[in-house]
Design a protein around this motif. Structure first.
Motif, mmCIF file in Angstrom:
data_model
loop_
_atom_site.group_PDB
_atom_site.id
_atom_site.type_symbol
_atom_site.label_atom_id
_atom_site.label_comp_id
_atom_site.label_asym_id
_atom_site.label_seq_id
_atom_site.Cartn_x
_atom_site.Cartn_y
_atom_site.Cartn_z
ATOM 1 N N TYR A 63 0.817 -1.215 0.000
ATOM 2 C CA TYR A 63 0.000 0.000 0.000
ATOM 3 C C TYR A 63 0.854 1.272 0.000
ATOM 4 O O TYR A 63 0.341 2.370 -0.201
ATOM 5 C CB TYR A 63 -0.936 0.010 1.208
ATOM 6 C CG TYR A 63 -2.024 -1.039 1.137
ATOM 7 C CD1 TYR A 63 -2.771 -1.227 -0.025
ATOM 8 C CD2 TYR A 63 -2.315 -1.843 2.233
ATOM 9 C CE1 TYR A 63 -3.771 -2.185 -0.091
ATOM 10 C CE2 TYR A 63 -3.320 -2.801 2.178
ATOM 11 C CZ TYR A 63 -4.044 -2.967 1.018
ATOM 12 O OH TYR A 63 -5.040 -3.906 0.960
ATOM 13 N N ASP A 64 2.161 1.108 0.259
ATOM 14 C CA ASP A 64 3.098 2.227 0.247
ATOM 15 C C ASP A 64 2.697 3.311 1.249
ATOM 16 O O ASP A 64 2.666 4.502 0.932
ATOM 17 C CB ASP A 64 3.213 2.811 -1.175
ATOM 18 C CG ASP A 64 4.446 3.682 -1.337
ATOM 19 O OD1 ASP A 64 5.427 3.466 -0.602
ATOM 20 O OD2 ASP A 64 4.419 4.590 -2.190
ATOM 21 N N ILE A 65 2.353 2.873 2.465
ATOM 22 C CA ILE A 65 2.027 3.819 3.533
ATOM 23 C C ILE A 65 2.730 3.374 4.817
ATOM 24 O O ILE A 65 3.045 2.198 4.978
ATOM 25 C CB ILE A 65 0.502 3.935 3.778
ATOM 26 C CG1 ILE A 65 -0.104 2.601 4.204
ATOM 27 C CG2 ILE A 65 -0.217 4.485 2.567
ATOM 28 C CD1 ILE A 65 -1.561 2.704 4.590
ATOM 29 N N PRO A 66 2.985 4.321 5.737
ATOM 30 C CA PRO A 66 3.640 3.958 6.994
ATOM 31 C C PRO A 66 2.799 2.964 7.797
ATOM 32 O O PRO A 66 1.564 2.986 7.732
ATOM 33 C CB PRO A 66 3.763 5.296 7.742
ATOM 34 C CG PRO A 66 3.635 6.348 6.689
ATOM 35 C CD PRO A 66 2.746 5.765 5.637
ATOM 36 N N LEU A 83 4.893 13.518 4.809
ATOM 37 C CA LEU A 83 4.199 13.351 3.539
ATOM 38 C C LEU A 83 5.074 12.590 2.558
ATOM 39 O O LEU A 83 6.269 12.860 2.448
ATOM 40 C CB LEU A 83 3.833 14.728 2.963
ATOM 41 C CG LEU A 83 2.995 15.622 3.885
ATOM 42 C CD1 LEU A 83 2.822 16.989 3.282
ATOM 43 C CD2 LEU A 83 1.643 14.975 4.148
ATOM 44 N N LYS A 84 4.488 11.649 1.839
ATOM 45 C CA LYS A 84 5.241 10.863 0.870
ATOM 46 C C LYS A 84 4.639 11.071 -0.514
ATOM 47 O O LYS A 84 3.546 10.590 -0.802
ATOM 48 C CB LYS A 84 5.191 9.383 1.247
ATOM 49 C CG LYS A 84 6.097 8.542 0.378
ATOM 50 C CD LYS A 84 6.294 7.178 0.969
ATOM 51 C CE LYS A 84 7.308 6.406 0.132
ATOM 52 N NZ LYS A 84 7.545 5.075 0.646
ATOM 53 N N PRO A 85 5.335 11.819 -1.381
ATOM 54 C CA PRO A 85 4.777 12.099 -2.709
ATOM 55 C C PRO A 85 4.605 10.835 -3.544
ATOM 56 O O PRO A 85 5.350 9.870 -3.407
ATOM 57 C CB PRO A 85 5.825 13.027 -3.346
ATOM 58 C CG PRO A 85 6.645 13.537 -2.212
ATOM 59 C CD PRO A 85 6.622 12.467 -1.171
ATOM 60 N N SER A 97 -4.643 13.914 3.195
ATOM 61 C CA SER A 97 -5.564 13.226 4.100
ATOM 62 C C SER A 97 -5.048 11.815 4.319
ATOM 63 O O SER A 97 -4.350 11.272 3.474
ATOM 64 C CB SER A 97 -6.993 13.227 3.521
ATOM 65 O OG SER A 97 -7.000 12.699 2.223
ATOM 66 N N ARG A 98 -5.407 11.213 5.457
ATOM 67 C CA ARG A 98 -4.738 9.988 5.876
ATOM 68 C C ARG A 98 -5.669 8.794 6.060
ATOM 69 O O ARG A 98 -5.204 7.697 6.279
ATOM 70 C CB ARG A 98 -4.005 10.255 7.187
ATOM 71 C CG ARG A 98 -3.000 11.380 7.082
ATOM 72 C CD ARG A 98 -2.611 11.907 8.450
ATOM 73 N NE ARG A 98 -1.933 10.962 9.269
ATOM 74 C CZ ARG A 98 -0.632 10.720 9.241
ATOM 75 N NH1 ARG A 98 0.134 11.370 8.406
ATOM 76 N NH2 ARG A 98 -0.082 9.840 10.033
ATOM 77 N N HIS A 104 -10.480 12.172 -0.664
ATOM 78 C CA HIS A 104 -9.094 12.387 -0.279
ATOM 79 C C HIS A 104 -8.583 13.689 -0.856
ATOM 80 O O HIS A 104 -8.903 14.049 -1.987
ATOM 81 C CB HIS A 104 -8.215 11.224 -0.760
ATOM 82 C CG HIS A 104 -8.324 10.017 0.109
ATOM 83 N ND1 HIS A 104 -7.252 9.487 0.779
ATOM 84 C CD2 HIS A 104 -9.384 9.251 0.442
ATOM 85 C CE1 HIS A 104 -7.648 8.433 1.481
ATOM 86 N NE2 HIS A 104 -8.930 8.272 1.280
ATOM 87 N N ALA A 105 -7.771 14.379 -0.063
ATOM 88 C CA ALA A 105 -7.183 15.649 -0.483
ATOM 89 C C ALA A 105 -5.711 15.447 -0.837
ATOM 90 O O ALA A 105 -4.996 14.723 -0.150
ATOM 91 C CB ALA A 105 -7.304 16.675 0.646
ATOM 92 N N PHE A 106 -5.274 16.100 -1.909
ATOM 93 C CA PHE A 106 -3.890 16.041 -2.361
ATOM 94 C C PHE A 106 -3.418 17.431 -2.754
ATOM 95 O O PHE A 106 -4.213 18.254 -3.213
ATOM 96 C CB PHE A 106 -3.744 15.151 -3.615
ATOM 97 C CG PHE A 106 -4.000 13.695 -3.371
ATOM 98 C CD1 PHE A 106 -2.946 12.826 -3.154
ATOM 99 C CD2 PHE A 106 -5.279 13.191 -3.367
ATOM 100 C CE1 PHE A 106 -3.177 11.471 -2.938
ATOM 101 C CE2 PHE A 106 -5.526 11.851 -3.154
ATOM 102 C CZ PHE A 106 -4.471 10.987 -2.933
#
Length: 199
Positions: A63-66, A83-85, A97-98, A104-106
């Motif tokens: 998922y490429d998230i912490p 933040l991870k672009p 947004s998490r 979702h906001a970007f």
């Protein structure tokens, strides 16, 4: 185990299911990409199996998230947001947004282009809302071809053919909101692009 820890662990399964569905990934695909069996993933999502580090690490990679975001771990008091672009189709999306699911906001960055790009309008289900922070955005929606300077906003149905780019070749920065289908269309992970070094 304290009640707060129990509450976090009980929420892991539904969170994982919502995240997988938001990314448009099947259990079969996820099993193939993580090396974890489909039945184990299903039991994890339904709450029949407790999350372990051994199961969560491959999911966090896919998922490429912490890991903290994956399980919804409580904040430790550090106010910083890391933040991870995401790089996709020559653009940069910075997630603001998490939570899995919903809108979702970007922050979206369209890099400077020495030669203007030829518009290639696309369609998908959903909607998008955007606000130009810097630069001049060229927005094509249906038969409308618009230039938006800083401070202007737009909202449109993404089932109409649409395209975003720089109006003059300079970089453009904007805030953008995507519904789930917009996220799948624009910012689903592309590991080849994510692997490229930052400019």
């Amino acid at each position: 185990m304290d009640p707060e820890t129990d509450e976090v662990l009980d929420a892991v399964g539904p969170r994982l299911r919502a995240l997988r569905r938001a990314r448009g990934i099947t259990l079969t695909d996820l099993a193939h990409r993580t090396g974890v069996s489909e039945s184990t993933l299903s039991r994890l999502e339904s709450g029949q199996r407790r999350a372990t580090l051994e199961l969560l690490l491959p999911l966090a990679r896919v998922y490429d998230i912490p890991l903290d975001d994956l399980v919804g771990a409580p904040r430790t008091g550090d106010p910083r947001i890391h933040l991870k672009p995401i790089r996709r189709a020559g653009m940069i999306f910075v997630p603001l947004s998490r939570q899995p699911g919903g809108v979702h906001a970007f922050k979206m960055i369209i890099p400077a282009q020495p030669k203007p790009l030829e518009p290639t309008p696309q369609t998908h289900d959903g909607f998008e809302w955007l606000y130009v922070l810097n630069g001049r955005l060229r927005l094509i929606v249906g038969d409308r071809d618009l230039i938006l300077p800083p401070g202007e906003a737009a909202e449109f149905d993404t089932s109409l053919p649409h395209w975003l780019g720089s109006a003059d070749g300079a970089a453009v920065e904007l805030l953008i909101l995507f519904g789930l289908n917009g996220i799948r269309a624009h910012v689903r992970p592309d590991h080849r692009e994510n692997a490229r070094p930052s400019p």
